[in-house]
Design an enzyme around this catalytic site. Sequence first.
Site, PDB file in Angstrom:
ATOM      1  CD  GLU A  62      55.817  23.460  36.666  1.00  0.00           C
ATOM      2  OE1 GLU A  62      56.845  23.961  36.175  1.00  0.00           O
ATOM      3  OE2 GLU A  62      54.723  24.036  36.695  1.00  0.00           O
ATOM      4  N   GLY A  82      60.396  23.551  32.810  1.00  0.00           N
ATOM      5  CA  GLY A  82      59.076  23.458  32.205  1.00  0.00           C
ATOM      6  C   GLY A  82      58.875  24.464  31.090  1.00  0.00           C
ATOM      7  CG  HIS A  89      41.263  21.132  37.621  1.00  0.00           C
ATOM      8  ND1 HIS A  89      42.384  20.749  38.331  1.00  0.00           N
ATOM      9  CD2 HIS A  89      41.594  22.287  37.011  1.00  0.00           C
ATOM     10  CE1 HIS A  89      43.333  21.650  38.163  1.00  0.00           C
ATOM     11  NE2 HIS A  89      42.885  22.585  37.361  1.00  0.00           N
ATOM     12  CB  SER A  92      35.735  18.772  43.946  1.00  0.00           C
ATOM     13  OG  SER A  92      34.599  18.074  44.421  1.00  0.00           O
ATOM     14  CG  HIS A 106      59.014  12.937  23.396  1.00  0.00           C
ATOM     15  ND1 HIS A 106      59.609  12.226  22.396  1.00  0.00           N
ATOM     16  CD2 HIS A 106      59.709  14.109  23.503  1.00  0.00           C
ATOM     17  CE1 HIS A 106      60.625  12.929  21.898  1.00  0.00           C
ATOM     18  NE2 HIS A 106      60.704  14.067  22.555  1.00  0.00           N
ATOM     19  N   GLY A 108      62.992  12.731  24.909  1.00  0.00           N
ATOM     20  CA  GLY A 108      63.914  13.022  23.819  1.00  0.00           C
ATOM     21  C   GLY A 108      65.177  13.695  24.311  1.00  0.00           C
TER      22      GLY A 108
END
Length: 140
Positions: A62, A82, A89, A92, A106, A108
Amino acid sequence: MFKEIFTLEVINNLSKNTLVEHIDIQFTEIGDDYLKGTMPVDKRTHQPLGLLHGGASVALAETLGSVAATMTLNPEEQYCVGLDINANHIKSAREGTVEGTARPLHVGKKTQVWEIKITNEQKELVCVSRITLAVLDRKK
Protein backbone atom coordinates in the site's frame (compact mmCIF):
# COMPACT_ATOMS: atom_id res chain seq x y z
CA MET A 1 5.37 9.55 -15.72
CA PHE A 2 6.32 10.88 -12.27
CA LYS A 3 6.50 14.57 -11.39
CA GLU A 4 10.10 15.78 -11.07
CA ILE A 5 9.49 17.27 -7.62
CA PHE A 6 9.37 13.75 -6.18
CA THR A 7 12.86 12.51 -5.38
CA LEU A 8 13.92 9.65 -3.11
CA GLU A 9 14.87 12.21 -0.47
CA VAL A 10 11.46 13.89 -0.64
CA ILE A 11 9.40 10.70 -0.46
CA ASN A 12 11.55 9.17 2.29
CA ASN A 13 11.15 12.38 4.33
CA LEU A 14 7.34 12.15 4.00
CA SER A 15 7.49 8.97 6.11
CA LYS A 16 8.69 10.65 9.30
CA ASN A 17 6.55 9.77 12.35
CA THR A 18 4.40 7.25 10.46
CA LEU A 19 3.93 3.49 10.27
CA VAL A 20 6.28 3.56 7.29
CA GLU A 21 9.11 4.86 9.47
CA HIS A 22 8.22 2.51 12.33
CA ILE A 23 8.63 -0.63 10.20
CA ASP A 24 11.58 0.92 8.33
CA ILE A 25 10.21 0.97 4.78
CA GLN A 26 12.75 2.77 2.59
CA PHE A 27 12.10 4.05 -0.93
CA THR A 28 15.11 2.96 -2.96
CA GLU A 29 14.56 3.58 -6.67
CA ILE A 30 12.38 5.65 -8.96
CA GLY A 31 12.23 4.38 -12.54
CA ASP A 32 10.39 5.60 -15.62
CA ASP A 33 7.28 3.62 -14.66
CA TYR A 34 8.03 2.04 -11.28
CA LEU A 35 8.82 2.75 -7.65
CA LYS A 36 10.88 0.38 -5.49
CA GLY A 37 11.23 0.11 -1.76
CA THR A 38 12.51 -2.26 0.89
CA MET A 39 11.36 -3.47 4.28
CA PRO A 40 13.23 -5.54 6.87
CA VAL A 41 11.98 -8.95 7.93
CA ASP A 42 12.57 -8.75 11.68
CA LYS A 43 10.75 -8.47 15.01
CA ARG A 44 8.85 -5.40 13.75
CA THR A 45 7.39 -7.26 10.78
CA HIS A 46 7.13 -10.84 12.09
CA GLN A 47 3.97 -12.66 13.08
CA PRO A 48 4.07 -14.97 16.15
CA LEU A 49 5.60 -17.93 14.25
CA GLY A 50 8.58 -15.82 13.20
CA LEU A 51 7.44 -15.36 9.60
CA LEU A 52 6.89 -12.14 7.70
CA HIS A 53 3.42 -10.94 8.71
CA GLY A 54 1.01 -10.75 5.77
CA GLY A 55 -0.16 -7.38 7.04
CA ALA A 56 3.39 -6.07 6.86
CA SER A 57 3.55 -7.15 3.21
CA VAL A 58 0.27 -5.32 2.59
CA ALA A 59 1.64 -2.24 4.38
CA LEU A 60 4.66 -2.27 2.05
CA ALA A 61 2.41 -2.76 -0.99
CA GLU A 62 0.00 0.00 0.00
CA THR A 63 2.85 2.37 0.77
CA LEU A 64 4.52 1.82 -2.59
CA GLY A 65 1.29 1.92 -4.60
CA SER A 66 -0.10 5.00 -2.86
CA VAL A 67 3.12 6.97 -3.07
CA ALA A 68 3.70 6.00 -6.72
CA ALA A 69 0.16 7.06 -7.61
CA THR A 70 0.61 10.38 -5.82
CA MET A 71 3.88 10.94 -7.70
CA THR A 72 1.92 11.08 -10.98
CA LEU A 73 -0.15 14.05 -9.76
CA ASN A 74 0.36 17.70 -9.03
CA PRO A 75 0.31 17.50 -5.20
CA GLU A 76 -1.01 21.04 -4.87
CA GLU A 77 -4.13 20.08 -6.84
CA GLN A 78 -4.78 16.36 -6.25
CA TYR A 79 -3.98 13.40 -4.03
CA CYS A 80 -4.78 9.67 -3.91
CA VAL A 81 -6.51 7.53 -1.30
CA GLY A 82 -6.84 3.77 -1.30
CA LEU A 83 -10.16 2.20 -2.26
CA ASP A 84 -9.23 -1.48 -2.29
CA ILE A 85 -6.15 -3.64 -1.85
CA ASN A 86 -5.62 -7.38 -2.14
CA ALA A 87 -2.61 -9.59 -1.65
CA ASN A 88 -1.62 -13.12 -2.50
CA HIS A 89 1.08 -14.47 -0.21
CA ILE A 90 3.23 -16.84 -2.27
CA LYS A 91 6.29 -17.63 -0.18
CA SER A 92 7.24 -17.07 3.44
CA ALA A 93 10.24 -15.11 4.69
CA ARG A 94 11.91 -15.29 8.13
CA GLU A 95 14.78 -12.81 7.89
CA GLY A 96 16.59 -10.39 5.67
CA THR A 97 14.91 -7.79 3.53
CA VAL A 98 12.06 -7.83 1.06
CA GLU A 99 11.84 -5.51 -1.91
CA GLY A 100 8.63 -4.26 -3.48
CA THR A 101 8.17 -2.87 -6.97
CA ALA A 102 5.03 -0.91 -7.85
CA ARG A 103 4.00 -0.61 -11.51
CA PRO A 104 0.88 1.01 -12.94
CA LEU A 105 -1.90 -1.02 -14.52
CA HIS A 106 -4.21 2.00 -15.00
CA VAL A 107 -3.56 5.70 -14.47
CA GLY A 108 -6.82 7.53 -15.03
CA LYS A 109 -8.26 10.91 -14.12
CA LYS A 110 -10.39 9.54 -11.26
CA THR A 111 -8.82 6.16 -10.40
CA GLN A 112 -5.49 4.42 -10.55
CA VAL A 113 -4.62 0.72 -10.26
CA TRP A 114 -1.12 -0.44 -9.31
CA GLU A 115 0.44 -3.90 -9.04
CA ILE A 116 3.10 -4.46 -6.43
CA LYS A 117 5.41 -7.48 -6.50
CA ILE A 118 7.38 -8.23 -3.34
CA THR A 119 10.46 -10.44 -3.55
CA ASN A 120 13.02 -11.80 -1.10
CA GLU A 121 16.79 -11.37 -1.34
CA GLN A 122 16.94 -14.35 -3.74
CA LYS A 123 14.48 -12.50 -6.06
CA GLU A 124 11.78 -15.10 -5.30
CA LEU A 125 8.19 -13.84 -5.31
CA VAL A 126 6.90 -13.50 -1.75
CA CYS A 127 3.68 -11.57 -2.38
CA VAL A 128 1.78 -9.97 -5.23
CA SER A 129 -0.69 -7.21 -4.49
CA ARG A 130 -3.00 -4.87 -6.38
CA ILE A 131 -4.25 -1.54 -5.08
CA THR A 132 -7.02 0.65 -6.49
CA LEU A 133 -6.86 4.32 -5.58
CA ALA A 134 -9.25 7.24 -5.97
CA VAL A 135 -7.81 10.48 -7.33
CA LEU A 136 -9.27 13.38 -5.34
CA ASP A 137 -9.13 17.12 -5.87
CA ARG A 138 -7.83 19.31 -3.05
CA LYS A 139 -10.35 21.85 -1.85
CA LYS A 140 -9.38 25.38 -2.71
